[in-house]
Design a protein around this motif. Structure first.
Motif, PDB file in Angstrom:
ATOM      1  N   MET A 158      23.585  33.633 -57.862  1.00 20.31           N
ATOM      2  CA  MET A 158      24.717  33.671 -56.975  1.00 20.31           C
ATOM      3  C   MET A 158      24.237  33.758 -55.529  1.00 20.31           C
ATOM      4  N   LYS A 159      24.786  32.939 -54.710  1.00 21.44           N
ATOM      5  CA  LYS A 159      24.511  32.994 -53.269  1.00 21.44           C
ATOM      6  C   LYS A 159      25.696  33.671 -52.591  1.00 21.44           C
ATOM      7  N   ILE A 160      25.443  34.756 -51.886  1.00 22.16           N
ATOM      8  CA  ILE A 160      26.503  35.616 -51.365  1.00 22.16           C
ATOM      9  C   ILE A 160      26.278  35.858 -49.883  1.00 22.16           C
ATOM     10  N   ALA A 161      27.328  35.690 -49.072  1.00 21.87           N
ATOM     11  CA  ALA A 161      27.252  35.943 -47.637  1.00 21.87           C
ATOM     12  C   ALA A 161      28.111  37.141 -47.275  1.00 21.87           C
ATOM     13  N   PHE A 162      27.606  37.941 -46.346  1.00 23.69           N
ATOM     14  CA  PHE A 162      28.397  38.996 -45.723  1.00 23.69           C
ATOM     15  C   PHE A 162      28.634  38.592 -44.276  1.00 23.69           C
ATOM     16  N   VAL A 163      29.899  38.511 -43.888  1.00 18.00           N
ATOM     17  CA  VAL A 163      30.265  38.092 -42.543  1.00 18.00           C
ATOM     18  C   VAL A 163      31.254  39.099 -41.962  1.00 18.00           C
ATOM     19  N   GLY A 164      31.498  38.987 -40.661  1.00 17.12           N
ATOM     20  CA  GLY A 164      32.449  39.857 -39.991  1.00 17.12           C
ATOM     21  C   GLY A 164      32.123  39.952 -38.520  1.00 17.12           C
ATOM     22  N   LYS A 165      33.008  40.567 -37.775  1.00 16.03           N
ATOM     23  CA  LYS A 165      32.752  40.714 -36.347  1.00 16.03           C
ATOM     24  C   LYS A 165      31.672  41.759 -36.119  1.00 16.03           C
ATOM     25  N   LEU A 210      45.828  46.243 -43.813  1.00 17.54           N
ATOM     26  CA  LEU A 210      44.955  45.150 -44.244  1.00 17.54           C
ATOM     27  C   LEU A 210      45.643  44.263 -45.267  1.00 17.54           C
ATOM     28  N   ARG A 211      46.370  44.883 -46.188  1.00 14.50           N
ATOM     29  CA  ARG A 211      47.066  44.089 -47.205  1.00 14.50           C
ATOM     30  C   ARG A 211      48.106  43.189 -46.567  1.00 14.50           C
ATOM     31  N   ALA A 212      48.795  43.697 -45.547  1.00 19.90           N
ATOM     32  CA  ALA A 212      49.796  42.881 -44.875  1.00 19.90           C
ATOM     33  C   ALA A 212      49.167  41.726 -44.109  1.00 19.90           C
ATOM     34  N   GLU A 213      47.936  41.932 -43.591  1.00 23.83           N
ATOM     35  CA  GLU A 213      47.276  40.908 -42.785  1.00 23.83           C
ATOM     36  C   GLU A 213      46.541  39.868 -43.617  1.00 23.83           C
ATOM     37  N   THR A 236      31.843  34.596 -50.329  1.00 26.64           N
ATOM     38  CA  THR A 236      31.712  35.140 -48.985  1.00 26.64           C
ATOM     39  C   THR A 236      32.546  36.405 -48.894  1.00 26.64           C
ATOM     40  N   PHE A 237      31.894  37.517 -48.547  1.00 29.95           N
ATOM     41  CA  PHE A 237      32.586  38.775 -48.332  1.00 29.95           C
ATOM     42  C   PHE A 237      32.744  38.992 -46.833  1.00 29.95           C
ATOM     43  N   LEU A 238      33.985  39.039 -46.376  1.00 36.46           N
ATOM     44  CA  LEU A 238      34.266  39.274 -44.976  1.00 36.46           C
ATOM     45  C   LEU A 238      34.622  40.744 -44.779  1.00 36.46           C
ATOM     46  N   VAL A 239      33.814  41.423 -43.996  1.00 33.18           N
ATOM     47  CA  VAL A 239      34.013  42.850 -43.745  1.00 33.18           C
ATOM     48  C   VAL A 239      34.932  43.003 -42.546  1.00 33.18           C
ATOM     49  N   ALA A 240      36.052  43.687 -42.737  1.00 33.54           N
ATOM     50  CA  ALA A 240      37.064  43.809 -41.684  1.00 33.54           C
ATOM     51  C   ALA A 240      37.511  45.246 -41.546  1.00 33.54           C
ATOM     52  N   GLU A 241      37.578  45.716 -40.311  1.00 33.68           N
ATOM     53  CA  GLU A 241      38.181  47.006 -40.016  1.00 33.68           C
ATOM     54  C   GLU A 241      39.702  46.855 -39.967  1.00 33.68           C
ATOM     55  N   PRO A 242      40.438  47.933 -40.168  1.00 32.19           N
ATOM     56  CA  PRO A 242      41.905  47.858 -40.158  1.00 32.19           C
ATOM     57  C   PRO A 242      42.474  47.861 -38.741  1.00 32.19           C
ATOM     58  N   THR A 243      42.107  46.830 -37.977  1.00 28.41           N
ATOM     59  CA  THR A 243      42.605  46.643 -36.613  1.00 28.41           C
ATOM     60  C   THR A 243      42.900  45.164 -36.400  1.00 28.41           C
ATOM     61  N   ARG A 244      43.632  44.850 -35.334  1.00 21.34           N
ATOM     62  CA  ARG A 244      43.909  43.439 -35.054  1.00 21.34           C
ATOM     63  C   ARG A 244      42.628  42.664 -34.793  1.00 21.34           C
ATOM     64  N   ALA A 290      35.133  30.380 -51.448  1.00 22.42           N
ATOM     65  CA  ALA A 290      35.609  31.612 -52.072  1.00 22.42           C
ATOM     66  C   ALA A 290      35.430  32.756 -51.084  1.00 22.42           C
ATOM     67  N   LEU A 291      36.531  33.342 -50.646  1.00 22.89           N
ATOM     68  CA  LEU A 291      36.510  34.349 -49.585  1.00 22.89           C
ATOM     69  C   LEU A 291      37.272  35.593 -50.027  1.00 22.89           C
ATOM     70  N   LYS A 292      36.609  36.742 -49.924  1.00 23.49           N
ATOM     71  CA  LYS A 292      37.246  38.022 -50.215  1.00 23.49           C
ATOM     72  C   LYS A 292      36.990  38.983 -49.056  1.00 23.49           C
ATOM     73  N   VAL A 293      37.980  39.818 -48.773  1.00 24.94           N
ATOM     74  CA  VAL A 293      37.883  40.763 -47.671  1.00 24.94           C
ATOM     75  C   VAL A 293      37.518  42.147 -48.199  1.00 24.94           C
ATOM     76  N   VAL A 294      36.567  42.768 -47.517  1.00 27.07           N
ATOM     77  CA  VAL A 294      36.190  44.150 -47.788  1.00 27.07           C
ATOM     78  C   VAL A 294      36.664  44.985 -46.602  1.00 27.07           C
ATOM     79  N   GLY A 295      37.663  45.820 -46.822  1.00 27.64           N
ATOM     80  CA  GLY A 295      38.152  46.678 -45.753  1.00 27.64           C
ATOM     81  C   GLY A 295      37.187  47.828 -45.533  1.00 27.64           C
TER      82      GLY A 295
END
Length: 328
Positions: free
Chosen positions: A1-8, A225-228, A181-189, A208-213
């Protein structure tokens, strides 16, 4: 499996990618970890001291070796000098396997011992003072993209890439190189703004994109996060005393990581493993060729002085059937 971690920047993607790597090693999975972030913090997050982290070989510095090895006897590639970061493999090209030993890993990878196993770590290399005004960071990650284009990995093998912050990976086709791809996101705009960019760019490529809060403090953060991001939210992670100690350079054994966070890491592995059922090597190869032709036309042909479209082997499809058998 090739897996990326992305985010701001500052979202915690390097910390989470390092925890995921430790989790995989604890599960005795073979892992190649790649630090493709301009800040180069993955080694430290995996427990390397400053001296060992700074001594990691830069993949970009070994690009001539990487090109020459991967070119192999491919008759469509006259010389390693004519290869660019998007050059696809073809008949005669050498391929990379996660478990094997080869000159690329010898030059660019170093073994890192963790509490419950050992992984291979590779690093793009930092953006140096000599690069200022003459290079962009996309040139640094070219070695990573070229290796991913020539990588054959199986269901029980993992390549984990800590990507550069923001949406910079869309400057090339590297964002299409991953099963998950796992996108790491904080609970902010601001935290979800990169998610929207990724979702928009990736829409036409079957990513394939999933968000990790991350840095979630309560149900209100989860609801935000669920709403966004909707159903793309996979798991959330809150405060961790184990991580705080790790960031101070005094980590406990990984088995002492909080149970909730261990469960979150297992959910990431389950999602990555589930993506295997949707792996499509023909689409993967087709996308590789698509971005190679785009790069060839926009700058590659002019830079190399050759028609890079001729490097495409129309009958070649990358796949696990091409993997070099490993000794038992």
């Amino acid at each position: 499996m090739k897996i990326a971690f992305v985010g701001k920047g500052g979202s915690g993607k390097t910390t989470l990618s390092s925890l995921f790597i430790r989790h995989l090693a604890a599960n005795e999975a073979p892992v190649v970890a790649v630090d493709a972030d301009i800040n180069q913090h993955l080694g430290a997050a995996l427990g390397l001291d400053e001296a060992r982290a700074s001594a990691l070989p830069a993949m970009g510095a070994h690009l001539p070796l990487i090109k020459e090895y991967l070119r192999g006897s491919n008759p469509r590639i006259a010389s390693a000098d004519s290869m660019i970061k998007t050059t696809p493999p073809g008949e005669g090209s050498r391929l990379l396997g996660v478990r094997e030993d080869n000159p690329v890993f010898d030059a660019c990878a170093r073994s890192v011992g963790l509490d419950d196993g050992e992984i291979r770590l590779m690093a793009t290399g930092p953006f140096t003072e000599s690069d200022l005004g003459v290079a962009c960071y996309h040139s640094k990650v070219g070695a990573v993209e070229l290796c991913l284009n020539h990588l054959v990995d199986g269901a029980d093998e993992y390549v984990v890439v800590d990507m550069t912050a923001g949406s910079d990976s869309f400057a090339s086709g590297m964002f299409t190189r991953f099963d998950m791809t796992f996108l790491v996101a904080e609970p902010t705009r601001k935290g979800v703004s990169v998610y929207r960019q990724y979702k928009e760019y990736a829409r036409d490529f079957g990513i394939a994109l999933k968000v990790v809060g991350n840095k979630v403090q309560g149900q209100d953060d989860v609801d935000f996060l669920r709403a966004e991001v909707g159903d793309d939210l996979l798991v959330t992670v809150g405060h961790s005393d184990w991580v705080r100690a790790m960031e101070k350079g005094r980590p406990a054994r990984f088995e002492l990581l909080e149970a909730d966070n261990r469960m979150a890491l297992q959910a990431l592995q389950d999602a990555a493993d589930d993506s295997y059922a949707h792996r499509d090597w023909e689409r993967y190869t087709r996308q590789m060729v698509h971005f190679h032709l785009r790069n060839a036309e926009s700058w590659g042909n002019a830079k190399t002085g050759v028609d890079l479209a001729a490097q495409v082997d129309p009958g070649f499809v990358l796949g696990e059937q091409l993997a070099v058998p490993q000794p038992s």
